[in-house]
Design an enzyme around this catalytic site. Structure first.
Site, short mmCIF file in Angstrom:
data_model
loop_
_atom_site.label_atom_id
_atom_site.label_comp_id
_atom_site.label_asym_id
_atom_site.label_seq_id
_atom_site.Cartn_x
_atom_site.Cartn_y
_atom_site.Cartn_z
N GLY B 72 24.37 13.96 -13.99
CA GLY B 72 23.04 13.68 -13.47
C GLY B 72 23.10 13.49 -11.96
N ASN B 152 15.67 3.45 -15.00
CA ASN B 152 16.82 3.09 -15.81
C ASN B 152 16.94 1.59 -16.06
OD1 ASN B 152 17.21 3.44 -12.94
ND2 ASN B 152 19.31 2.76 -13.24
N GLN B 180 16.86 9.24 -17.82
CA GLN B 180 16.57 8.25 -18.85
C GLN B 180 15.51 8.73 -19.84
OE1 GLN B 180 18.12 5.39 -19.42
NE2 GLN B 180 19.42 5.46 -17.61
N SER B 200 21.05 14.43 -18.04
CA SER B 200 22.47 14.10 -18.22
C SER B 200 22.80 13.96 -19.70
CB SER B 200 22.76 12.80 -17.48
OG SER B 200 24.06 12.36 -17.78
N HIS B 202 25.22 12.53 -21.56
CA HIS B 202 25.71 11.34 -22.27
C HIS B 202 24.64 10.29 -22.52
CE1 HIS B 202 26.24 8.29 -18.94
NE2 HIS B 202 26.04 9.38 -18.24
N THR B 238 34.36 27.08 -12.79
CA THR B 238 34.58 27.60 -14.14
C THR B 238 33.82 26.71 -15.12
OG1 THR B 238 36.72 28.49 -13.55
CG2 THR B 238 36.35 28.06 -15.90
N CYS B 326 26.47 -10.11 -9.27
CA CYS B 326 27.84 -10.09 -9.78
C CYS B 326 28.11 -8.87 -10.63
CB CYS B 326 28.12 -11.35 -10.59
SG CYS B 326 28.60 -12.69 -9.51
#
Lengths: 127, 388
Positions: B72, B152, B180, B200, B202, B238, B326
């Site tokens: 993506g 997202n 998304q 994308s 996945h 390729t 974090c």
């Protein structure tokens, strides 16, 4: 993400000395909510010895674990001994911290310093 | 093994068994280079063509308009840089939003260094791009509008049809990062004035490392990668045949009965949102209540920090994510949460749960059983909570 040590996780899941200390004679507070870390340390000093200590922390796992560990290290120490504790000592006692979390141990040490200063200031005023 | 509660489907998804099965021959015996003339190579070529048709069918476009990429992020980079560099003589202005993925934002920031001007549109409190602001931002030098299909983090679905109409009327190219959205909501390119669309693999039970860019016939775009003549001379490398085949299979599976699956996932979302808001005080729902991805829940728990929540959930086998500093690897919390007007302190306490068709009501029950205690435990530790 980098893994926390078992010791960090133990102190995070079962933090020692959490809460407010009603009869504290020194209170330290460092950090700010903007960065996502605030530590508040309550100490009760008698005859130059830290008899009791408690903390409240807003922050990540490392922030909670370092707060907890520092209270464990410091309890029963004299003020001078407590001031000698470095952030490295705290991190080492936790079997290390991920590099991006080292600032959390700085914060824990700074909170202790702040609490001791507060105690000393109050004591001077008492005279 | 301890049961895993996977509530992070916006981060990535589990590969579908059927997808994996479709890929395996191309990782084993069918290893031919698709550019080769002998039958082993031609089999790879046919597999790629067939996958391309599957993607085109799922989106309602022509196979010639689908180009495979590695991700993506690559598709976003290609769309934005490619259009910018190819249309430089027409203008140097790009419009995007403040809540885009970093693949779009950082690409735009790079282009600013190359002499382009970029307008980062603000969003409303619910995360929806303000159409009035968009209209105001358009200049005669504007060559590209890039607005994501769905966010997202907070799941907000943007007014893509409206934006497409505006772009078309003004003769400006319109790119949408639909990473998304594809596989979660129905998209029909025939009904939308989209010139370029990123997806994308996945994110909808396909493999990682494969994406695609839809480029409408006639769009002027420079190449991002230079080299061999693959992808009709537009994207050298390729072909990763196994991944391309996997993407084709995954998108076909994901878009079959998409509405029905979406309705199911939505019931999980609603149960979760209602349960959290009912059981946990001082909680804010982020994003729009209605215009959101079927599986997206994003809340802020006041007085506590997100990573702590994630660590405690992880101990119970629950996978989720947060927009706290974090977890972002910086000192600032998520730019999306700040863009919808949250203060830093509140944004640090965010939790995102993203469900899929594979989640169950029982799993949500478990989450709702354990989450209130985690939040209370952390609040009891917080100096901010005790101040109140």
């Amino acid at each position: 993400m980098e893994k926390y040590s078992d010791k960090v996780m133990d102190h995070f899941m079962n933090p020692r000395n959490v809460g407010e200390l009603k009869d504290a004679n020194g209170i330290g507070e460092v950090g700010n909510p903007r960065c996502g870390d605030i530590m508040k340390m309550y100490i009760k000093v008698k005859d130059n010895v830290i008899e009791d200590i408690k903390f409240l922390t807003f922050g990540c796992g490392a922030a909670v674990a370092t707060s907890s560990m520092v209270t464990e290290i410091i309890k029963g120490k004299t003020l001078d001994e407590a001031l000698e504790i470095t952030n490295k000592d705290v991190a080492e006692a936790l079997d290390g911290l991920p590099p991006i979390k080292m600032h959390c141990s700085n914060l824990a040490q700074a909170a202790i310093k702040d609490a001791i200063e507060d105690y000393k200031e109050k004591k001077t005023k008492d005279f | 093994m301890k049961k895993l509660y996977y509530f992070d489907n916006s981060a990535t998804t589990k590969i579908d068994e059927r997808v994996l099965k479709s890929m395996l021959p191309y990782l084993k015996e069918n290893y031919g280079n698709a550019s080769s003339i002998y039958s082993l190579g031609r089999e790879s070529r046919e597999a790629i063509d067939s996958a391309r048709e599957k993607v085109a069918k799922a989106l309602g476009c022509d196979g010639k308009e689908i180009f495979f990429t590695n991700s993506g992020t690559e598709s976003d980079n290609w769309a934005i840089k490619g259009v910018a560099f190819a249309n430089r003589e027409k203008g140097n202005h790009i419009i995007t939003s403040r809540i885009e993925h970093h693949a779009v934002l950082h690409t735009c920031e790079y282009l600013e260094k190359q002499g382009f001007e970029v307008t980062y549109l603000p969003v409303k409190k619910n995360g929806v791009v303000d159409i009035k602001e968009l209209k105001k931002a358009i200049r005669k030098e504007t060559i590209l509008i890039s607005i994501m299909y769905a966010n997202n983090e907070i799941g907000t679905i943007e007014p893509i049809k409206e934006i497409g109409e505006i772009a078309k009327e003004k003769g400006i190219y319109f790119h949408t990062d639909a990473v998304q959205a594809v596989g979660n909501v129905e998209i029909n390119l025939n009904e939308l004035n989209i010139d370029l669309l990123t997806l994308s693999g996945h994110k909808f039970n396909g493999p990682k490392g494969i994406g695609a860019l839809y480029i409408k016939n006639g769009v002027r775009i420079e190449n991002l990668l230079h080299g061999g003549g693959q992808e009709r001379g537009k994207r050298a490398s390729t072909e990763n045949v196994a991944n391309i085949v996997g993407l084709g299979e995954a998108i076909e599976l994901a878009t079959e009965n998409i509405e029905k699956k979406g309705e199911y996932v939505k019931t999980l979302r609603e149960k979760c949102i209602e349960g959290i808001l009912e059981k946990i005080p001082d909680t804010i729902l982020n994003g729009d209540r209605e215009k959101r991805l079927p599986g997206n829940v994003n809340v802020c728990f006041k007085y506590i920090e997100g990573e702590s929540i994630l660590l405690m959930l992880d101990r119970l086998g629950i996978c989720a994510s947060s927009g706290s500093a974090c977890t972002s690897g910086s000192l600032d919390p998520s730019h999306v949460l700040l863009a919808i007007g949250l203060d830093h302190e509140t944004a640090h306490g965010s939790l995102r749960l993203s469900f899929s068709k594979d989640n169950t009501e029982e799993e949500i029950d478990y989450l709702l059983e354990v989450l209130p205690d985690i939040i209370s435990k952390l609040r009891r530790m917080s100096p901010l909570y005790n101040k109140e």
